[in-house]
Design a protein around this motif. Structure first.
Motif, PDB file in Angstrom:
ATOM      1  N   TYR A 111      47.225  66.507 103.282  1.00 22.90           N
ATOM      2  CA  TYR A 111      47.482  67.082 102.256  1.00 22.90           C
ATOM      3  C   TYR A 111      48.711  67.630 101.831  1.00 22.90           C
ATOM      4  O   TYR A 111      49.374  68.231 102.797  1.00 22.90           O
ATOM      5  CB  TYR A 111      46.327  68.119 101.931  1.00 22.90           C
ATOM      6  CG  TYR A 111      46.543  68.982 100.729  1.00 22.90           C
ATOM      7  CD1 TYR A 111      45.938  68.238  99.632  1.00 22.90           C
ATOM      8  CD2 TYR A 111      47.018  70.080 100.310  1.00 22.90           C
ATOM      9  CE1 TYR A 111      46.080  68.740  98.103  1.00 22.90           C
ATOM     10  CE2 TYR A 111      47.338  70.670  99.318  1.00 22.90           C
ATOM     11  CZ  TYR A 111      46.792  70.013  98.150  1.00 22.90           C
ATOM     12  OH  TYR A 111      46.724  70.679  96.904  1.00 22.90           O
ATOM     13  N   THR A 112      49.383  67.245 100.678  1.00 26.60           N
ATOM     14  CA  THR A 112      50.451  68.128 100.169  1.00 26.60           C
ATOM     15  C   THR A 112      50.135  68.489  98.656  1.00 26.60           C
ATOM     16  O   THR A 112      49.249  67.622  97.754  1.00 26.60           O
ATOM     17  CB  THR A 112      51.849  67.219 100.403  1.00 26.60           C
ATOM     18  OG1 THR A 112      51.738  66.173  99.245  1.00 26.60           O
ATOM     19  CG2 THR A 112      51.767  66.884 101.736  1.00 26.60           C
ATOM     20  N   HIS A 113      51.016  69.203  97.909  1.00 26.99           N
ATOM     21  CA  HIS A 113      50.740  69.533  96.367  1.00 26.99           C
ATOM     22  C   HIS A 113      51.542  68.129  95.745  1.00 26.99           C
ATOM     23  O   HIS A 113      51.116  68.074  94.622  1.00 26.99           O
ATOM     24  CB  HIS A 113      51.543  70.682  96.397  1.00 26.99           C
ATOM     25  CG  HIS A 113      50.669  71.991  96.303  1.00 26.99           C
ATOM     26  ND1 HIS A 113      51.105  73.343  95.928  1.00 26.99           N
ATOM     27  CD2 HIS A 113      49.493  72.069  97.085  1.00 26.99           C
ATOM     28  CE1 HIS A 113      50.315  74.102  96.086  1.00 26.99           C
ATOM     29  NE2 HIS A 113      49.426  73.457  96.986  1.00 26.99           N
ATOM     30  N   LEU A 114      52.238  67.382  96.227  1.00 30.77           N
ATOM     31  CA  LEU A 114      52.769  66.280  95.656  1.00 30.77           C
ATOM     32  C   LEU A 114      52.295  64.778  96.060  1.00 30.77           C
ATOM     33  O   LEU A 114      52.150  64.735  97.307  1.00 30.77           O
ATOM     34  CB  LEU A 114      54.201  66.267  95.780  1.00 30.77           C
ATOM     35  CG  LEU A 114      55.084  67.188  95.106  1.00 30.77           C
ATOM     36  CD1 LEU A 114      56.464  67.286  95.512  1.00 30.77           C
ATOM     37  CD2 LEU A 114      55.130  67.506  93.417  1.00 30.77           C
ATOM     38  N   SER A 115      52.057  63.976  95.382  1.00 25.48           N
ATOM     39  CA  SER A 115      51.499  62.612  95.824  1.00 25.48           C
ATOM     40  C   SER A 115      52.662  61.534  95.061  1.00 25.48           C
ATOM     41  O   SER A 115      53.057  61.679  94.169  1.00 25.48           O
ATOM     42  CB  SER A 115      50.390  62.241  95.201  1.00 25.48           C
ATOM     43  OG  SER A 115      49.292  63.170  95.765  1.00 25.48           O
TER      44      SER A 115
ATOM     45  N   TYR B 150      49.967  60.755  99.841  1.00 29.16           N
ATOM     46  CA  TYR B 150      50.741  62.244  99.662  1.00 29.16           C
ATOM     47  C   TYR B 150      52.342  61.962  99.782  1.00 29.16           C
ATOM     48  O   TYR B 150      52.530  60.814 100.647  1.00 29.16           O
ATOM     49  CB  TYR B 150      50.151  63.104 100.569  1.00 29.16           C
ATOM     50  CG  TYR B 150      48.639  63.484 100.329  1.00 29.16           C
ATOM     51  CD1 TYR B 150      48.521  64.164  99.067  1.00 29.16           C
ATOM     52  CD2 TYR B 150      47.537  63.354 101.236  1.00 29.16           C
ATOM     53  CE1 TYR B 150      47.142  64.538  98.950  1.00 29.16           C
ATOM     54  CE2 TYR B 150      46.403  63.688 101.126  1.00 29.16           C
ATOM     55  CZ  TYR B 150      46.052  64.461  99.914  1.00 29.16           C
ATOM     56  OH  TYR B 150      44.848  64.768  99.514  1.00 29.16           O
TER      57      TYR B 150
ATOM     58  N   SER C 293      60.412  65.925  99.295  1.00 25.85           N
ATOM     59  CA  SER C 293      60.590  66.208  97.878  1.00 25.85           C
ATOM     60  C   SER C 293      61.985  66.576  97.713  1.00 25.85           C
ATOM     61  O   SER C 293      62.578  66.986  98.732  1.00 25.85           O
ATOM     62  CB  SER C 293      59.557  66.950  97.474  1.00 25.85           C
ATOM     63  OG  SER C 293      59.797  68.281  98.040  1.00 25.85           O
TER      64      SER C 293
ATOM     65  N   GLN D 184      44.364  75.534 104.012  1.00 27.02           N
ATOM     66  CA  GLN D 184      44.535  76.337 102.610  1.00 27.02           C
ATOM     67  C   GLN D 184      43.672  77.601 102.554  1.00 27.02           C
ATOM     68  O   GLN D 184      44.129  78.312 101.828  1.00 27.02           O
ATOM     69  CB  GLN D 184      44.471  75.500 101.522  1.00 27.02           C
ATOM     70  CG  GLN D 184      45.221  74.198 101.726  1.00 27.02           C
ATOM     71  CD  GLN D 184      45.197  73.463 100.395  1.00 27.02           C
ATOM     72  OE1 GLN D 184      45.476  73.714  99.481  1.00 27.02           O
ATOM     73  NE2 GLN D 184      44.437  72.187 100.693  1.00 27.02           N
TER      74      GLN D 184
ATOM     75  N   PHE E 246      52.545  76.746 100.540  1.00 24.61           N
ATOM     76  CA  PHE E 246      53.526  76.027  99.687  1.00 24.61           C
ATOM     77  C   PHE E 246      54.491  76.735  98.951  1.00 24.61           C
ATOM     78  O   PHE E 246      55.163  76.081  97.854  1.00 24.61           O
ATOM     79  CB  PHE E 246      52.497  75.056  98.992  1.00 24.61           C
ATOM     80  CG  PHE E 246      51.777  74.108  99.684  1.00 24.61           C
ATOM     81  CD1 PHE E 246      52.414  72.813 100.031  1.00 24.61           C
ATOM     82  CD2 PHE E 246      50.413  74.250 100.127  1.00 24.61           C
ATOM     83  CE1 PHE E 246      51.649  71.854 100.809  1.00 24.61           C
ATOM     84  CE2 PHE E 246      49.871  73.618 101.236  1.00 24.61           C
ATOM     85  CZ  PHE E 246      50.312  72.172 101.391  1.00 24.61           C
ATOM     86  N   ARG E 247      54.478  77.960  98.990  1.00 25.63           N
ATOM     87  CA  ARG E 247      55.224  78.706  97.996  1.00 25.63           C
ATOM     88  C   ARG E 247      56.650  78.875  98.611  1.00 25.63           C
ATOM     89  O   ARG E 247      57.018  78.875  99.679  1.00 25.63           O
ATOM     90  CB  ARG E 247      54.616  80.197  97.805  1.00 25.63           C
ATOM     91  CG  ARG E 247      53.314  80.310  97.379  1.00 25.63           C
ATOM     92  CD  ARG E 247      52.859  81.788  97.243  1.00 25.63           C
ATOM     93  NE  ARG E 247      52.251  82.109  98.783  1.00 25.63           N
ATOM     94  CZ  ARG E 247      51.936  83.154  98.970  1.00 25.63           C
ATOM     95  NH1 ARG E 247      51.588  84.273  98.038  1.00 25.63           N
ATOM     96  NH2 ARG E 247      51.282  83.493 100.244  1.00 25.63           N
TER      97      ARG E 247
END
Length: 485
Positions: free
Chosen positions: A20-24, A30, A34, A352, A364-365
């Motif tokens: 899992y990441t916030h970007l794909s 994923y 970045s 998470q 992820f912040r």
């Protein structure tokens, strides 16, 4: 897990293959890297082809970031990403041309000579790259059969010269290297001088402290001065952490460690040079060690170290965060003089939601720390309108011109030449800062024009991308990227 600031002013993040990441990068994959714009707080996904888990890195003379080594593929999770143990990945950005912005990592297929997980990397004065140590197989380097006790050299293009050369320090100091240290001549493959053992607990993985090459200048004859702080006793949740610091001038005839102490013990603490000459220490924990879920009691408060102050008076407290920054967190100075702090992923795969058994989640912040020199009214006292006569500089005592506007009551100026390097696991590879000699300063004048002299040679300033900060009464301007040859 890994971070560097590119010559376009943006920040590249690099991580391992995860579920899992916030970007794909597609509906089925994923993003494990970045490019982040700290001005707009936006990121674009980047791809790579080999697993960069716990890799090293540094910048080539042309400004290309080379990423070195990594770990095994996770084909069950992502079959498109291959074995990274011998991986070499390249990322290029330009000072003046935005056409490369957002482009992914390039991997033309050339590899390291041998496998390296947790390699250390340093750009050399001739533009070659020194790559040392690491695990051969992704297992603990505490066992000799896993330890790659060699170094290899990459040429100026970032390609291996094809030989892994045994290094006695990496073998005899197993499993914790930093209690032993030496000056090593890479060109001649020989130890020049063995230095005294650093007292205190262990300072490298899995009990990593922080280390900083303090600012260089003509006032200290460009002679290195190194400080190493923190660490711990063993790889377990229960390990105490060490507040002690050792500082040494390794080129001195009678080089010896001067011992000092942080206000508290820390592991996974990292030191970042600031343009005013102080060092900011952030992140880590007051108990435990590196590894998945092996740390407790996060260290939330920033510590400020003034290397020019007398022994016993060098440490002060900075602001506190409320975000735990444990295993796989990073810190990096930005062009505006603030510090980017990010990461913390003490798990094999991201978690998470906190629980009683896993209280510290994957974070992820991105956080920004504002040093005291920009706090309050100081933020209005920046030098502005900085213009350089050239952005192509040479480390050969040449001069260049800097013009800028200063506050009308300003009293003093410094010109900082800064290289942020490649940051991972509390280690800032190739990180350094130099204060350059200048003339022409007029106290109290708003419009200033300085003639600035570059350092004498590339031993002091290895080639690559740097940032020039004009620092007036301790307050830095917005940094300007330059290339140093």
């Amino acid at each position: 897990m890994h971070v560097a600031m590119m010559p376009n002013g943006r920040v590249v993040f690099l991580d391992k293959v995860e579920d899992y990441t916030h970007l794909s990068v597609s509906d089925e994959q994923y993003a494990y890297s970045s490019e982040y714009d700290p001005i707009t707080n936006t990121a674009v996904p980047l791809t790579y082809r080999t697993n960069a888990f716990c890799s090293g890195g540094s910048f080539l003379a042309d400004g290309t970031l080379v990423n070195v080594g990594g770990n095994a593929p996770l084909k069950w999770l992502d079959p498109t990403v291959g074995d990274g143990f011998r991986g070499l990945r390249y990322l290029s950005r330009s000072l003046e041309d935005a056409s490369r912005d957002g482009a992914s990592w390039e991997e033309p297929g050339n590899l390291l000579n041998t496998a390296r997980w947790y390699a250390s990397v340093q750009t050399m004065p001739d533009g070659t790259v020194f790559v040392a140590s690491g695990s051969l197989n992704g297992l603990t380097p505490a066992k000799p059969k896993n330890n790659n006790a060699t170094y290899e050299v990459l040429d100026a293009r970032g390609q291996t010269l094809g030989e892994s050369i045994p290094m006695s320090l990496l073998k005899k100091a197993q499993p914790y290297y930093i209690k032993n240290s030496e000056i090593f001549n890479v060109a001649d493959n020989e130890t020049v001088k063995q230095l005294p053992e650093l007292s205190g607990d262990y300072r490298t993985y899995p009990n990593t402290g922080g280390s900083v090459l303090l600012p260089l200048s003509s006032e200290n004859d460009w002679s290195p001065d190194v400080v190493i702080c923190g660490g711990g006793a063993y790889q377990d949740f229960t390990s105490p952490t060490d507040p002690s610091c050792g500082r040494i001038r390794p080129l001195d005839d009678e080089a010896a460690w001067e011992m000092d102490s942080m206000p508290e013990g820390r592991v996974m603490v990292e030191g970042t040079l600031l343009p005013d000459g102080t060092v900011l220490w952030v992140n880590g924990a007051q108990k435990g060690a590196q590894g998945f879920e092996l740390a407790d009691t996060p260290a939330y408060q920033a510590l400020i170290y003034d290397p020019a102050a007398p022994l016993g008076q060098r440490w002060t407290h900075g602001a506190s965060s409320d975000i735990p920054r444990l295993y796989h967190s990073v810190a990096l100075l930005l062009l505006d003089g603030t510090l980017l702090i990010a990461g913390s992923n003490p798990f094999e795969m991201p978690v998470q939601e906190a629980s009683a058994s896993s209280p510290f989640i994957t974070d992820f912040r991105v956080e920004i720390y504002t040093p005291p020199y920009l706090s309050g009214a100081n933020g209005n006292r920046r030098p502005t309108g900085v213009m350089l006569s050239t952005i192509s500089l040479s480390a050969n005592s040449e001069t260049f011109t800097v013009t800028f506007t200063a506050p009308d009551d300003a009293q003093a100026v410094k010109i900082a030449l800064y290289h942020g390097g490649f940051v991972t696991h509390s280690v800032h590879m190739s990180h350094r800062m130099l204060f350059l000699d200048s003339e022409g300063w007029v106290a109290g004048a708003r419009q200033q024009r300085l003639i600035v002299t570059m350092p004498p040679n590339s031993n002091v300033a290895p080639p690559g991308p740097y940032v020039v900060y004009v620092v007036v009464d301790g307050v830095p301007s917005i940094g300007q990227f330059v290339m140093v040859a």
